[in-house]
Design a protein around this motif. Structure first.
Motif, PDB file in Angstrom:
ATOM      1  N   UNK A 127     -23.953  28.140  25.890  1.00 58.05           N
ATOM      2  CA  UNK A 127     -23.780  26.713  24.881  1.00 58.05           C
ATOM      3  C   UNK A 127     -24.848  27.659  24.507  1.00 58.05           C
ATOM      4  N   UNK A 128     -24.509  27.471  22.957  1.00 63.37           N
ATOM      5  CA  UNK A 128     -25.527  28.568  21.718  1.00 63.37           C
ATOM      6  C   UNK A 128     -25.779  26.838  21.008  1.00 63.37           C
ATOM      7  N   UNK A 129     -27.140  27.401  20.360  1.00 66.31           N
ATOM      8  CA  UNK A 129     -27.490  25.871  19.521  1.00 66.31           C
ATOM      9  C   UNK A 129     -28.110  27.217  18.381  1.00 66.31           C
ATOM     10  N   UNK A 175     -20.179  19.967  24.225  1.00 66.99           N
ATOM     11  CA  UNK A 175     -19.047  20.743  23.626  1.00 66.99           C
ATOM     12  C   UNK A 175     -18.159  21.353  23.040  1.00 66.99           C
ATOM     13  N   UNK A 176     -18.907  20.844  21.500  1.00 67.09           N
ATOM     14  CA  UNK A 176     -19.167  21.701  20.372  1.00 67.09           C
ATOM     15  C   UNK A 176     -20.008  22.925  20.105  1.00 67.09           C
ATOM     16  N   UNK A 177     -20.965  22.912  21.415  1.00 65.89           N
ATOM     17  CA  UNK A 177     -22.376  24.033  21.395  1.00 65.89           C
ATOM     18  C   UNK A 177     -21.504  25.269  22.183  1.00 65.89           C
ATOM     19  N   UNK A 218     -16.349  27.973  22.841  1.00 63.24           N
ATOM     20  CA  UNK A 218     -15.923  27.400  22.052  1.00 63.24           C
ATOM     21  C   UNK A 218     -16.437  27.674  20.951  1.00 63.24           C
ATOM     22  N   UNK A 219     -17.176  28.721  20.489  1.00 59.69           N
ATOM     23  CA  UNK A 219     -18.136  29.670  19.483  1.00 59.69           C
ATOM     24  C   UNK A 219     -17.782  30.881  19.162  1.00 59.69           C
ATOM     25  N   UNK A 220     -16.822  31.607  19.134  1.00 61.44           N
ATOM     26  CA  UNK A 220     -16.801  33.284  19.816  1.00 61.44           C
ATOM     27  C   UNK A 220     -16.498  33.946  18.683  1.00 61.44           C
TER      28      UNK A 220
END
Lengths: 207, 207
Positions: free
Chosen positions: A167-169, B188-190, B194-196
């Motif tokens: 995860x990235x926050x 999931x948004x984190x 999904x944040x490449x």
């Protein structure tokens, strides 16, 4: 009710220095009283206000090296000329008892933890921008100019490791970042691969 | 701010009949006004209180088969002698616009959706026990004895498909189940995958 006691989650909060993982970790622990915080050991000098056994276990080089010899660390590393390490017993005991354990750790340490605990939840804390990261490193005020540049360069390089995390926050608001981490913990407990026995138990009427 | 518009999440709520996915879906939509609910088309008769265009688009067999011909469905299936299908346009349009879309769908349908949208968030709603599942199917009261047994047997078999999903949520309390689904959406948004583009944008100072 589950017939088997479920192991706790290992939640790893990590990211470049200056991303604000310390602040987020503190706010998270304040909100979620059931989480257990792993306290690191280090040979660096205490910063103003840091308390032995709460922020770190402060050790001499000799003491630290003795602990390495005794295999007392889950991981340890030398960063910026100081030793940092995660005492093993606390983490393993709590996970076994079903408690969720939080580790706040630099990237080098997180990657070592991942080798031993691929099932851990690896959360990368990002600064909102590189500009903001620079400001935060400067504001800390405990480093020399040379050290600040060294840290900033290193932080820049470290962003590449985000792909090894789950995860990235983004830390633009501590409160929102904490809410996201709380959601991640709830969601992870619902992941199918963490609940493999569950549907069998339901079928067998054990639940 | 992100330079690229992020696509919405496709959230698939599924599970055996009687697990309570309908109730949970309704409660979720009530709490999270930004979610877009995909309305299915079906050839089955409306149950008491069901409203055209809100619960389903009720179609004749002929109309439904015409839609199949025109490739208007994301997926369709014949379940218990009736057609069910997910109109394509609504889902694709909303995802493209960055809206999160919720699909409440039986297991057969969910697995077909997964082939086309492996990046969807697949949530399996479990009844708290098989006993409770039987009660719920009975309470619905719209089925004959024979149909109830057929549904229960099918639900029992369907539990095997949980491994194809990402998350499992037990429906012992609707409120708790909804909170878990809300957490799953935030988490999931984190997710890193999904944040490449995100960390590249931060590095380049675009954010």
């Amino acid at each position: 009710m589950l017939s088997k006691k479920k192991k706790g989650l290992l939640i790893v909060l990590s990211g470049p220095s200056g991303a604000g993982k310390g602040t987020i970790c503190k706010a998270l622990m304040k909100k979620e009283k059931n989480l257990k915080l792993s306290i690191s050991a280090t040979t660096r000098q205490p910063r103003s206000g840091e308390i032995e056994g709460k922020n770190y276990f402060f050790k001499s080089e000799e003491e630290f090296e003795k602990m390495i010899e005794n295999d007392s660390f889950l991981e340890w590393a030398k960063v910026y000329d100081h030793y940092y390490g995660t005492p093993k017993d606390f983490v393993l005991k709590n996970l076994e008892e079903g408690n969720d354990v939080v580790l706040e750790i630099d990237i080098q340490g997180a990657l070592k933890i991942k080798e031993k605990f691929p099932e851990g939840v690896f959360i990368f804390i990002l600064p909102p921008s590189m500009e903001e990261l620079k400001n935060r490193i400067k504001k800390r005020g405990t480093e020399t100019e040379e050290e600040i540049i060294k840290r900033f360069k290193s932080a820049y390089e470290e962003l590449n490791y985000v792909s090894r995390y789950n995860y990235v926050v983004i830390n633009d608001s501590v409160e929102e970042a904490v809410e996201k981490i709380k959601a991640i913990i709830i969601a992870e407990k619902c992941r199918v691969d963490r609940n493999k026995d569950l549907y069998l138990e339901i079928k067998e009427g054990l639940v």
